[in-house]
Design an enzyme around this catalytic site. Structure first.
Site, PDB file in Angstrom:
ATOM      1  N   HIS A  21       0.777  -1.242  -0.220  1.00  0.00           N
ATOM      2  CA  HIS A  21      -0.149   0.552  -0.088  1.00  0.00           C
ATOM      3  C   HIS A  21       0.644   1.223   0.300  1.00  0.00           C
ATOM      4  O   HIS A  21       0.422   2.209  -0.173  1.00  0.00           O
ATOM      5  CB  HIS A  21      -0.776   0.184   1.118  1.00  0.00           C
ATOM      6  CG  HIS A  21      -1.988  -1.090   1.029  1.00  0.00           C
ATOM      7  ND1 HIS A  21      -2.283  -1.924   2.649  1.00  0.00           N
ATOM      8  CD2 HIS A  21      -2.861  -1.865   0.274  1.00  0.00           C
ATOM      9  CE1 HIS A  21      -3.480  -2.116   2.288  1.00  0.00           C
ATOM     10  NE2 HIS A  21      -3.425  -2.948   0.914  1.00  0.00           N
ATOM     11  N   LYS A  45     -18.490  -6.257   6.992  1.00  0.00           N
ATOM     12  CA  LYS A  45     -17.684  -6.579   6.309  1.00  0.00           C
ATOM     13  C   LYS A  45     -16.719  -6.256   8.004  1.00  0.00           C
ATOM     14  O   LYS A  45     -17.017  -5.469   9.543  1.00  0.00           O
ATOM     15  CB  LYS A  45     -16.151  -5.360   5.810  1.00  0.00           C
ATOM     16  CG  LYS A  45     -15.427  -6.447   4.557  1.00  0.00           C
ATOM     17  CD  LYS A  45     -14.581  -6.035   3.856  1.00  0.00           C
ATOM     18  CE  LYS A  45     -13.694  -6.043   3.405  1.00  0.00           C
ATOM     19  NZ  LYS A  45     -13.052  -5.174   2.263  1.00  0.00           N
ATOM     20  N   ARG A  94      -2.474  -6.134  -8.616  1.00  0.00           N
ATOM     21  CA  ARG A  94      -0.822  -7.093  -8.057  1.00  0.00           C
ATOM     22  C   ARG A  94      -1.220  -8.460  -9.573  1.00  0.00           C
ATOM     23  O   ARG A  94      -0.429  -8.401 -10.413  1.00  0.00           O
ATOM     24  CB  ARG A  94      -0.916  -7.813  -6.781  1.00  0.00           C
ATOM     25  CG  ARG A  94      -0.691  -7.115  -5.649  1.00  0.00           C
ATOM     26  CD  ARG A  94      -0.852  -7.849  -4.225  1.00  0.00           C
ATOM     27  NE  ARG A  94      -2.503  -7.574  -4.305  1.00  0.00           N
ATOM     28  CZ  ARG A  94      -3.016  -7.903  -3.245  1.00  0.00           C
ATOM     29  NH1 ARG A  94      -2.708  -7.884  -2.294  1.00  0.00           N
ATOM     30  NH2 ARG A  94      -4.865  -7.692  -3.396  1.00  0.00           N
ATOM     31  N   SER A 132      -2.698  -8.634   2.851  1.00  0.00           N
ATOM     32  CA  SER A 132      -2.877  -8.367   4.545  1.00  0.00           C
ATOM     33  C   SER A 132      -3.458  -9.098   4.819  1.00  0.00           C
ATOM     34  O   SER A 132      -3.558  -9.493   6.256  1.00  0.00           O
ATOM     35  CB  SER A 132      -3.880  -7.097   4.522  1.00  0.00           C
ATOM     36  OG  SER A 132      -3.743  -5.511   3.985  1.00  0.00           O
TER      37      SER A 132
HETATM   38  P1  ADP Z   1      -9.830  -3.843  -0.154  1.00  0.00           P
HETATM   39  O1  ADP Z   1     -10.807  -4.257   0.192  1.00  0.00           O
HETATM   40  O2  ADP Z   1     -10.119  -1.959  -0.744  1.00  0.00           O
HETATM   41  O3  ADP Z   1      -9.676  -4.328  -1.792  1.00  0.00           O
HETATM   42  P2  ADP Z   1      -7.073  -3.486   0.013  1.00  0.00           P
HETATM   43  O4  ADP Z   1      -6.351  -2.946   1.715  1.00  0.00           O
HETATM   44  O5  ADP Z   1      -6.973  -4.450   0.724  1.00  0.00           O
HETATM   45  O6  ADP Z   1      -8.833  -3.099   0.385  1.00  0.00           O
HETATM   46  O7  ADP Z   1      -6.650  -3.066  -0.792  1.00  0.00           O
HETATM   47  C1  ADP Z   1      -6.372  -1.256  -0.847  1.00  0.00           C
HETATM   48  C2  ADP Z   1      -5.847  -1.080  -2.662  1.00  0.00           C
HETATM   49  O8  ADP Z   1      -4.590  -1.545  -2.612  1.00  0.00           O
HETATM   50  C3  ADP Z   1      -6.531  -2.343  -3.481  1.00  0.00           C
HETATM   51  O9  ADP Z   1      -6.563  -1.500  -4.803  1.00  0.00           O
HETATM   52  C4  ADP Z   1      -5.882  -3.346  -3.561  1.00  0.00           C
HETATM   53  O10 ADP Z   1      -5.566  -4.238  -4.783  1.00  0.00           O
HETATM   54  C5  ADP Z   1      -4.024  -2.528  -2.863  1.00  0.00           C
HETATM   55  N1  ADP Z   1      -3.084  -3.345  -2.767  1.00  0.00           N
HETATM   56  C6  ADP Z   1      -3.147  -3.835  -1.774  1.00  0.00           C
HETATM   57  N2  ADP Z   1      -1.989  -4.696  -1.603  1.00  0.00           N
HETATM   58  C7  ADP Z   1      -1.301  -4.727  -2.901  1.00  0.00           C
HETATM   59  C8  ADP Z   1       0.108  -4.734  -3.005  1.00  0.00           C
HETATM   60  N3  ADP Z   1       0.941  -5.066  -2.463  1.00  0.00           N
HETATM   61  N4  ADP Z   1       0.568  -3.266  -4.129  1.00  0.00           N
HETATM   62  C9  ADP Z   1      -0.207  -3.317  -5.099  1.00  0.00           C
HETATM   63  N5  ADP Z   1      -1.659  -2.698  -4.320  1.00  0.00           N
HETATM   64  C10 ADP Z   1      -1.872  -2.982  -3.570  1.00  0.00           C
END
Ligand code: ADP
Length: 168
Positions: A21, A45, A94, A132
């Protein structure tokens, strides 16, 4: 020549924030004038960290940036975009399966608000496997997560994961 200020939104669960992130945020902070990080608090959620905890972690990580603001939001993200005057929504991708989901989500959001454009930012290769949910599982099992999340998040995760999930 006058150019309009470009404000972007980066919405997500950030449960917790990872180095993946942060990488997306750092790269986008060089492109956009302002970034609003929006921590989703969806009542349907289940999160490991409360919205307040996720906000605190993200806020602390963003302290060094003067063009990034962190918010908590429990409604539609496009509504936040309209309120904040943001025309761009950033989503990180990703792998291909991320793209499928993100593409669908972007169409849904486009249907709700035509004037907000989703922009996909591909992960830098070293963050390819950071997710995560997997990091939480690793932390719960005592695995080394030190190169996956910032130190402050790793500490919080260890503390959270060392507590029993459910009282017997
Ligand atoms: P959500 O529940 O909205 O998917 P996340 O916290 O999982 O929230 O992710 C927020 C954003 O960051 C999403 O667009 C996700 O694809 C992106 N993201 C998460 N991890 C990575 C990573 N390692 N590299 C690039 N983008 C990421």
């Amino acid at each position: 020549m006058l150019t309009a200020m470009l404000r972007a939104l980066y919405p997500g669960s950030f449960d917790p924030p990872t180095n993946g992130h942060l990488n997306i945020i750092q790269r986008c902070a060089r492109i956009f004038d302002e970034i609003e990080v929006v921590i989703a608090d969806n009542p349907n959620k289940h999160y490991t960290f409360s919205a307040a905890e996720r906000f605190e972690m993200m806020q602390q990580l963003m302290r060094a940036y003067d063009n990034i603001t962190v918010h908590i939001w429990d409604r539609l993200v496009v509504e936040f975009a309209a309120k904040a005057g943001a025309r761009v929504m950033i989503r990180g991708v990703r792998a291909l399966q991320d793209f499928e989901y993100e593409f669908e989500l972007s169409l849904l959001n486009k249907g709700l608000n035509q004037s907000v454009e989703t922009i996909f930012v591909p992960t830098d290769p070293q963050y390819f496997v950071l997710r995560s949910s997997a990091i939480k599982e690793l932390a719960r099992l005592g695995g080394d997560i030190s190169n996956m999340v910032p130190v402050s998040v790793a500490d919080r995760l260890r503390e959270k994961m060392s507590r029993p999930l459910r009282e017997a």
